[in-house]
Write an enzyme that holds these catalytic residues in place. Structure first.
Site, PDB file in Angstrom:
ATOM      1  N   LYS A 203       0.814  -1.201   0.000  1.00 65.12           N
ATOM      2  CA  LYS A 203       0.000   0.000   0.000  1.00 65.12           C
ATOM      3  C   LYS A 203       0.860   1.270   0.000  1.00 65.12           C
ATOM      4  CE  LYS A 203      -4.439  -1.147  -0.302  1.00 65.12           C
ATOM      5  NZ  LYS A 203      -4.715  -2.552  -0.451  1.00 65.12           N
ATOM      6  N   HIS A 223      -8.598   2.020  -6.577  1.00 65.09           N
ATOM      7  CA  HIS A 223      -8.585   0.899  -5.638  1.00 65.09           C
ATOM      8  C   HIS A 223      -9.672  -0.072  -6.106  1.00 65.09           C
ATOM      9  CE1 HIS A 223      -9.079  -0.676  -1.277  1.00 65.09           C
ATOM     10  NE2 HIS A 223      -8.102  -1.294  -1.865  1.00 65.09           N
ATOM     11  N   LYS A 245     -13.578  -7.348  -3.635  1.00 66.78           N
ATOM     12  CA  LYS A 245     -12.781  -7.110  -4.846  1.00 66.78           C
ATOM     13  C   LYS A 245     -12.044  -8.376  -5.287  1.00 66.78           C
ATOM     14  CE  LYS A 245     -10.327  -3.759  -3.093  1.00 66.78           C
ATOM     15  NZ  LYS A 245     -11.013  -3.722  -1.799  1.00 66.78           N
ATOM     16  N   ARG A 325      -4.232 -13.654   5.743  1.00 67.01           N
ATOM     17  CA  ARG A 325      -4.037 -13.326   4.324  1.00 67.01           C
ATOM     18  C   ARG A 325      -3.105 -14.306   3.635  1.00 67.01           C
ATOM     19  NH1 ARG A 325      -6.360  -8.550   1.709  1.00 67.01           N
ATOM     20  NH2 ARG A 325      -7.081  -7.273   3.411  1.00 67.01           N
TER      21      ARG A 325
HETATM   22  P1  ATP Z   1      -9.101  -5.913   0.570  1.00 68.73           P
HETATM   23  O1  ATP Z   1      -9.118  -4.523   0.000  1.00 68.73           O
HETATM   24  O2  ATP Z   1      -8.844  -5.889   2.056  1.00 68.73           O
HETATM   25  O3  ATP Z   1      -8.183  -6.842  -0.162  1.00 68.73           O
HETATM   26  P2  ATP Z   1     -11.395  -7.119  -0.793  1.00 68.73           P
HETATM   27  O4  ATP Z   1     -12.361  -6.117  -1.294  1.00 68.73           O
HETATM   28  O5  ATP Z   1     -10.490  -7.744  -1.783  1.00 68.73           O
HETATM   29  O6  ATP Z   1     -10.610  -6.511   0.465  1.00 68.73           O
HETATM   30  P3  ATP Z   1     -12.205  -9.819  -0.309  1.00 68.73           P
HETATM   31  O7  ATP Z   1     -10.844 -10.322   0.038  1.00 68.73           O
HETATM   32  O8  ATP Z   1     -12.739 -10.185  -1.641  1.00 68.73           O
HETATM   33  O9  ATP Z   1     -12.264  -8.245  -0.090  1.00 68.73           O
HETATM   34  O10 ATP Z   1     -13.159 -10.267   0.862  1.00 68.73           O
HETATM   35  C1  ATP Z   1     -14.540 -10.513   0.786  1.00 68.73           C
HETATM   36  C2  ATP Z   1     -14.851 -11.523   1.874  1.00 68.73           C
HETATM   37  O11 ATP Z   1     -16.246 -11.618   2.073  1.00 68.73           O
HETATM   38  C3  ATP Z   1     -14.345 -12.891   1.490  1.00 68.73           C
HETATM   39  O12 ATP Z   1     -13.857 -13.523   2.639  1.00 68.73           O
HETATM   40  C4  ATP Z   1     -15.637 -13.586   0.975  1.00 68.73           C
HETATM   41  O13 ATP Z   1     -15.608 -14.972   1.132  1.00 68.73           O
HETATM   42  C5  ATP Z   1     -16.686 -12.961   1.875  1.00 68.73           C
HETATM   43  N1  ATP Z   1     -18.065 -12.916   1.313  1.00 68.73           N
HETATM   44  C6  ATP Z   1     -19.167 -13.423   1.899  1.00 68.73           C
HETATM   45  N2  ATP Z   1     -20.268 -13.180   1.169  1.00 68.73           N
HETATM   46  C7  ATP Z   1     -19.872 -12.491   0.077  1.00 68.73           C
HETATM   47  C8  ATP Z   1     -20.570 -11.949  -1.053  1.00 68.73           C
HETATM   48  N3  ATP Z   1     -21.877 -12.065  -1.193  1.00 68.73           N
HETATM   49  N4  ATP Z   1     -19.835 -11.306  -1.987  1.00 68.73           N
HETATM   50  C9  ATP Z   1     -18.497 -11.155  -1.826  1.00 68.73           C
HETATM   51  N5  ATP Z   1     -17.788 -11.637  -0.784  1.00 68.73           N
HETATM   52  C10 ATP Z   1     -18.461 -12.311   0.171  1.00 68.73           C
HETATM   53 MN    MN Z   2      -8.396  -7.782  -1.969  1.00 69.55          MN
END
Ligand code: ATP
Ligand code: MN
Length: 536
Positions: A203, A223, A245, A325
């Site tokens: 980051k 982002h 994401k 992670r």
């Molecule tokens: P970061 O910026 O911290 O990397 P991110 O936006 O990439 O965050 P993800 O790592 O994709 O977030 O996390 C989403 C989490 O929510 C995962 O653990 C996923 O399994 C869970 N989850 C549960 N239900 C849903 C849903 N309907 N859609 C998306 N994710 C879901």
């Molecule tokens: Mn992510």
């Protein structure tokens, strides 16, 4: 000083950054060598699938209050100073760097040459100098990897100096506490100390690019995750941490461009990174096969637990942190775009995990609503995982990533607005959070349903269905969608207590309006008109 590994003719730290040490420097070691060193040093173990599992120490997440930007001629009038972008004195920076250099004088460390930005026109060469072999593996996994022959003439533009065991003395060094991450745009250097959390490395560079690209190159930095379909149709997914994401961009039917950081230049969306950083809490192969299978030799797991007396990860174990992670190079995913770039997006998704259960699981935004929601950057997190805490907390983070945006949010919004204007790009708001009630009463939207809604939007299958308008937020949601029970599409209909829904929706609308007050003077009346309508 002895140098081991692979290095080119500019591999002289004393010359490039005045770092002169008496111990061995390990240059561009292979993942296998870094993994071996981590194990020998007692800092990591292999899991049953060959991934390296380490603990990052006291810090298992980023520390936004300890992220500083050196305030000097280059940044003074460009950075949006405040609680997010905290200024740091240039002379204190120099003094702290001297102290860090003296501290590592007799220590071995690991050096890695990598770069950011998959679009050659924006390539940024980075040299990452780390105390631990596994932080070096993280840099290998997350950044773009130069070819062997590129190492020979590698010229670093930015340097990251990461020494977790070095603790600052706040009174003398000008930090808030012993840990810090400081960006210096003039010296093109990032200093990290007192924290072993790897995310600070990634980051840090993201924040640097969020300054350089929009400010100096007229490129929108975002982002977001991104993928591309068979027909070359790009989709991007904005969202704050935990909104989906990484999860939703991994789609076996679409090629992955990247899971977190992208640039949008004239006609191209390109990844800044060369790897993914996925959450592993409650990970199962059934729900997220691509991510699950990417956790093999070379992948780096952080702060996970194990099934007793085995080397099998227990992904349900959140005892060290909920923010467990894994990082892996992007080629651990089967279906990827090489190089990591594609055309301008056809669909844009704003992901929000609305723990109030107010927003529809999918709705289509007008351009004005898109700008309003981009500036708002809303998500709501559950207050905590302890029993009895049922109150979700709102987060508004402009551009869905204010913590990493050195410029005023309006700058990014303006670039996005220009890109949307006069195009057919569709913008969707996706609630990956709660349905049927707020957290504690309702449930999180099933991942398989969210995936179906996104697929329907991407394939144009929602173009022919009827839409209805949600009151207060004025959001247009489809009344049917393949693979999703229709009754889930209208959030109000999923609540048994309609009055409770109306009150909660109105309350949330009030929070949107209040948050937006600070942008009122620099926002057009059309965008302001896209605000939710709070009922008296
Ligand atoms: P970061 O910026 O911290 O990397 P991110 O936006 O990439 O965050 P993800 O790592 O994709 O977030 O996390 C989403 C989490 O929510 C995962 O653990 C996923 O399994 C869970 N989850 C549960 N239900 C849903 C849903 N309907 N859609 C998306 N994710 C879901
Ligand atoms: Mn992510």
């Amino acid at each position: 000083m002895e140098k081991i590994g692979k290095f080119g003719k500019n591999a002289d730290l004393a010359k490039t950054i005045g770092l002169d040490t008496h111990a061995t420097e390990y240059w561009n070691l292979t993942p296998a060598e870094l993994i071996e060193d981590s194990i020998i040093l007692g800092e990591g173990v292999l899991t049953d699938t060959g991934a390296l599992a380490i603990e990052t120490g006291q810090f298992t997440g980023r520390s936004p209050k300890d992220r500083f930007i050196v305030r000097d001629e280059k940044t003074e009038n460009a950075v949006w100073w405040g609680d997010i972008n905290i200024g740091f004195d240039p002379t204190k920076f120099d003094a702290l760097y001297e102290k860090m250099k003296a501290y590592v004088k007799d220590s071995e460390f690991y050096v890695r040459d990598v770069y950011a930005c998959a679009d050659e026109s924006f390539r940024m060469n980075i040299r990452v100098i780390t105390e631990q072999p596994w932080s070096n593996l993280f840099a290998y996994n997350m950044f773009l990897r130069p070819l062997d022959e590129e190492i020979e003439n590698f010229n670093p533009e930015w340097n990251i100096f990461c020494v977790p065991s070095f603790e600052a003395n706040p009174e003398e060094d000008g930090t808030r506490q012993s840990n810090f991450a400081i960006l210096n745009f003039t010296k093109k250097m990032i200093l990290i100390g007192g924290t072993g959390y790897t995310g600070e490395i990634k980051k840090g560079i993201f924040s640097a690019l969020n300054f350089i690209l929009p400010h100096e190159k007229n490129v929108l930095s975002m982002h977001c995750s991104a993928n591309v379909g068979e027909a070359g149709d790009t989709a991007i997914f904005f969202g704050l941490s935990g909104t989906g994401k990484t999860t939703l961009s991994s789609d076996p039917n679409r090629r992955l461009i990247g899971d977190d950081e992208h640039g949008w230049s004239e006609n191209t969306v390109f990844n800044f990174e060369g790897g993914c950083y996925a959450k592993t809490i409650d990970l199962t192969r059934e729900k997220e096969p691509q991510i699950y299978d990417a956790i093999k030799f070379g992948a780096l797991l952080e702060n996970i637990g194990f099934i007793e007396e085995s080397s099998t990860p227990d992904y349900t174990d959140g005892s060290m942190t909920e923010n467990t992670r894994v990082s892996y190079p992007i080629h651990h995913i089967d279906n990827i775009m090489v190089p990591s770039k594609a055309g301008a997006p056809k669909n844009i998704f704003f992901l929000t995990a609305d723990a109030f259960g107010v927003l529809p699981p999918i709705s289509r935004l007008t351009n004005e609503q898109a700008m309003y929601h981009f500036m708002s950057g809303y998500t709501a997190k559950v207050a905590g995982t302890e029993v009895g805490i049922t109150e979700p907390t709102t987060t508004f983070s402009a551009g869905f990533g204010a913590a990493f945006l050195p410029l005023h949010p309006a700058k990014y919004a303006k670039l996005l607005g220009e890109k949307l204007q006069g195009t057919e790009i569709k913008v969707w708001l996706i609630n990956t959070g709660w349905s049927g009630g707020s957290y504690g009463v309702g449930q999180r939207m099933k991942l398989s349903y969210t995936r179906s809604m996104i697929t329907a939007a991407l394939e144009g299958n929602l173009d022919s269905v009827a839409f209805e308008k949600l009151p207060v937020f004025d959001l247009l949601y489809p009344t049917s969608c393949a693979g999703v029970p229709s009754e889930l599409l209208n959030p109000r209909a999923t609540w048994s207590d309609k009055q409770a829904y109306d009150e909660t929706a109105n309350n949330l609308a009030g929070k949107f309006v209040k948050n937006f007050e600070k942008f009122a003077t620099e926002t057009s009346p059309e965008i302001l008109a896209a605000a939710p309508k709070v009922l008296a």
